[in-house]
Design an enzyme around this catalytic site. Structure first.
Site, PDB file in Angstrom:
ATOM      1  N   GLU A   1      -5.586  -5.553  10.517  1.00  0.00           N
ATOM      2  CA  GLU A   1      -4.164  -3.968  11.327  1.00  0.00           C
ATOM      3  C   GLU A   1      -4.540  -3.631  12.055  1.00  0.00           C
ATOM      4  O   GLU A   1      -5.171  -2.637  12.396  1.00  0.00           O
ATOM      5  CB  GLU A   1      -4.414  -3.461   9.493  1.00  0.00           C
ATOM      6  CG  GLU A   1      -4.390  -3.921   8.474  1.00  0.00           C
ATOM      7  CD  GLU A   1      -3.485  -2.980   7.147  1.00  0.00           C
ATOM      8  OE1 GLU A   1      -2.419  -3.081   6.642  1.00  0.00           O
ATOM      9  OE2 GLU A   1      -3.677  -1.720   7.090  1.00  0.00           O
TER      10      GLU A   1
ATOM     11  N   ASN B   1       0.546  -1.268   0.023  1.00  0.00           N
ATOM     12  CA  ASN B   1      -0.389  -0.222  -0.064  1.00  0.00           C
ATOM     13  C   ASN B   1       1.016   1.426   0.510  1.00  0.00           C
ATOM     14  O   ASN B   1       1.884   1.846   1.316  1.00  0.00           O
ATOM     15  CB  ASN B   1      -0.940  -0.036   1.218  1.00  0.00           C
ATOM     16  CG  ASN B   1      -1.609   1.055   1.366  1.00  0.00           C
ATOM     17  OD1 ASN B   1      -2.198   2.154   0.936  1.00  0.00           O
ATOM     18  ND2 ASN B   1      -1.713   1.444   2.616  1.00  0.00           N
TER      19      ASN B   1
ATOM     20  N   GLY C   1       2.085   2.767  10.903  1.00  0.00           N
ATOM     21  CA  GLY C   1       3.102   3.354  10.452  1.00  0.00           C
ATOM     22  C   GLY C   1       3.984   3.295  11.720  1.00  0.00           C
ATOM     23  O   GLY C   1       4.476   5.240  11.500  1.00  0.00           O
TER      24      GLY C   1
ATOM     25  N   GLU D   1      -6.602   4.081   8.107  1.00  0.00           N
ATOM     26  CA  GLU D   1      -6.364   5.677   7.474  1.00  0.00           C
ATOM     27  C   GLU D   1      -7.725   6.402   7.212  1.00  0.00           C
ATOM     28  O   GLU D   1      -8.096   7.186   7.683  1.00  0.00           O
ATOM     29  CB  GLU D   1      -4.574   6.240   7.033  1.00  0.00           C
ATOM     30  CG  GLU D   1      -4.061   6.097   7.726  1.00  0.00           C
ATOM     31  CD  GLU D   1      -2.596   5.507   7.461  1.00  0.00           C
ATOM     32  OE1 GLU D   1      -2.485   5.667   5.940  1.00  0.00           O
ATOM     33  OE2 GLU D   1      -1.371   4.619   7.858  1.00  0.00           O
TER      34      GLU D   1
ATOM     35  N   LYS E   1       0.043   4.265   0.012  1.00  0.00           N
ATOM     36  CA  LYS E   1      -0.592   5.292   0.640  1.00  0.00           C
ATOM     37  C   LYS E   1      -0.258   6.535  -0.531  1.00  0.00           C
ATOM     38  O   LYS E   1      -0.227   6.497  -1.554  1.00  0.00           O
ATOM     39  CB  LYS E   1      -0.012   5.207   2.249  1.00  0.00           C
ATOM     40  CG  LYS E   1      -0.031   4.617   2.943  1.00  0.00           C
ATOM     41  CD  LYS E   1       0.664   4.639   3.900  1.00  0.00           C
ATOM     42  CE  LYS E   1       0.450   3.742   4.908  1.00  0.00           C
ATOM     43  NZ  LYS E   1       0.413   3.674   6.215  1.00  0.00           N
TER      44      LYS E   1
ATOM     45  N   SER F   1       3.221  -2.556   9.966  1.00  0.00           N
ATOM     46  CA  SER F   1       4.621  -2.504  10.314  1.00  0.00           C
ATOM     47  C   SER F   1       5.961  -3.565   9.599  1.00  0.00           C
ATOM     48  O   SER F   1       6.526  -4.114  10.327  1.00  0.00           O
ATOM     49  CB  SER F   1       5.679  -2.203  11.785  1.00  0.00           C
ATOM     50  OG  SER F   1       4.952  -0.644  12.338  1.00  0.00           O
TER      51      SER F   1
ATOM     52  N   HIS G   1      -9.545   0.671   5.016  1.00  0.00           N
ATOM     53  CA  HIS G   1      -8.163   0.928   5.957  1.00  0.00           C
ATOM     54  C   HIS G   1      -8.060   1.934   6.837  1.00  0.00           C
ATOM     55  O   HIS G   1      -9.029   2.942   6.969  1.00  0.00           O
ATOM     56  CB  HIS G   1      -6.866   1.696   4.588  1.00  0.00           C
ATOM     57  CG  HIS G   1      -5.474   1.742   4.953  1.00  0.00           C
ATOM     58  ND1 HIS G   1      -4.945   2.527   6.155  1.00  0.00           N
ATOM     59  CD2 HIS G   1      -4.454   1.138   5.018  1.00  0.00           C
ATOM     60  CE1 HIS G   1      -3.696   1.874   6.277  1.00  0.00           C
ATOM     61  NE2 HIS G   1      -3.408   1.535   5.553  1.00  0.00           N
TER      62      HIS G   1
END
Ligand code: PEP
Length: 251
Positions: A167, A9, A173, A97, A11, A213, A95
């Protein structure tokens, strides 16, 4: 045996020129990688460049989001048929985010998942708990709720096309990876929910990826867990050598 999915991904990183340059290095490094499906999810504006750069290889391209209407007056949005028309085959949905910064909810995750399936895209649907939820011992409740309101409400034939990504939000991150045991335990909860809803065969076949991560150094240990069927990688997928060594984790 479930075939692993190694997905990147990107981003909001890279231009079309940087996308082409990534693939020039990445392609030969994963040429022999037949043990897994490889997916790269760049920003929308790079989908065409990525599809072109991956032509003639086994690498598939995915988007990072989609809107549920096919077309219309929805300024700034992109639909499933539009993504499919670029030659992309996958789309990441829900996701963390998107949930955290753009108001994504379990309800909109389901709408997007249905739209992806309608368009003929493979949805990679993300679930995962926040740090305070884990610390409060609510991981199982959160995962069950996200699954029940989302993917587990699909009819069986449609559910079979989905890839799930676990996730944990606190691991994305942040450099903090869930231990392989923690990830496997969460995957086990999700797989149990799938079994309860769709039966043994579906639970055996559904692919559940771990994301948070993931790096070249921790991929082998994660992938050694029978419950983990691949990885969804953010930061470490931006560098072609790093992502290739994740793809080739066993060598
Ligand atoms: C992600 O973006 O899905 C992700 C897991 O990011 P990172 O690997 O950087 O934690």
């Amino acid at each position: 045996m479930r075939k692993p999915v190694m997905a990147g991904n990107w981003k909001m990183y890279k231009t079309p020129a940087e996308t082409c340059s990534f693939f020039q290095t990445f392609r030969p490094l994963v040429e022999a990688a037949e043990h897994c499906d490889i997916v790269i999810c760049p920003p929308f504006v790079n989908l065409a460049a990525a599809v072109e750069s991956a032509r003639g290889t086994r690498i598939k391209i995915g988007a990072q989001n989609l809107y549920w209407a096919k077309e219309g007056a929805f300024t700034g949005e992109v639909s499933g048929p539009m993504i499919l028309a670029t030659g992309a085959a996958y789309v990441i949905i829900g996701h963390s985010e998107r949930r955290q910064y753009f108001g994504e909810t379990d309800e909109t995750v389901l709408k997007r998942t249905l739209a992806a399936l309608d368009a003929g895209l493979i949805p990679i649907v993300c679930v995962g708990e926040r740090l305070e939820q884990r610390e409060a011992g609510a991981t199982e409740t959160v995962l069950c709720q996200q699954c029940q309101k989302g993917i587990l409400s699909l009819e069986p034939a449609r559910f079979a096309k989905v890839v799930i990504a676990y996730e944990p939000v606190w691991a994305i991150g942040t450099g903090k990876t869930a231990t392989p045991g923690m990830a496997a335990e969460a995957h086990g909860i999700i797989r149990r929910e799938v079994r309860n809803r769709y039966g043994d065969e579906s639970a055996r076949e559904i692919r559940i990826l771990y994301g948070g991560s993931v790096k070249p150094e921790n991929t082998k240990a994660l992938m050694a867990q029978p419950e983990i069927d691949g990885v969804l990688v953010g930061g470490a997928s931006l560098d072609p050598v790093s992502f290739a060594s994740i793809v080739n984790y066993h060598s």
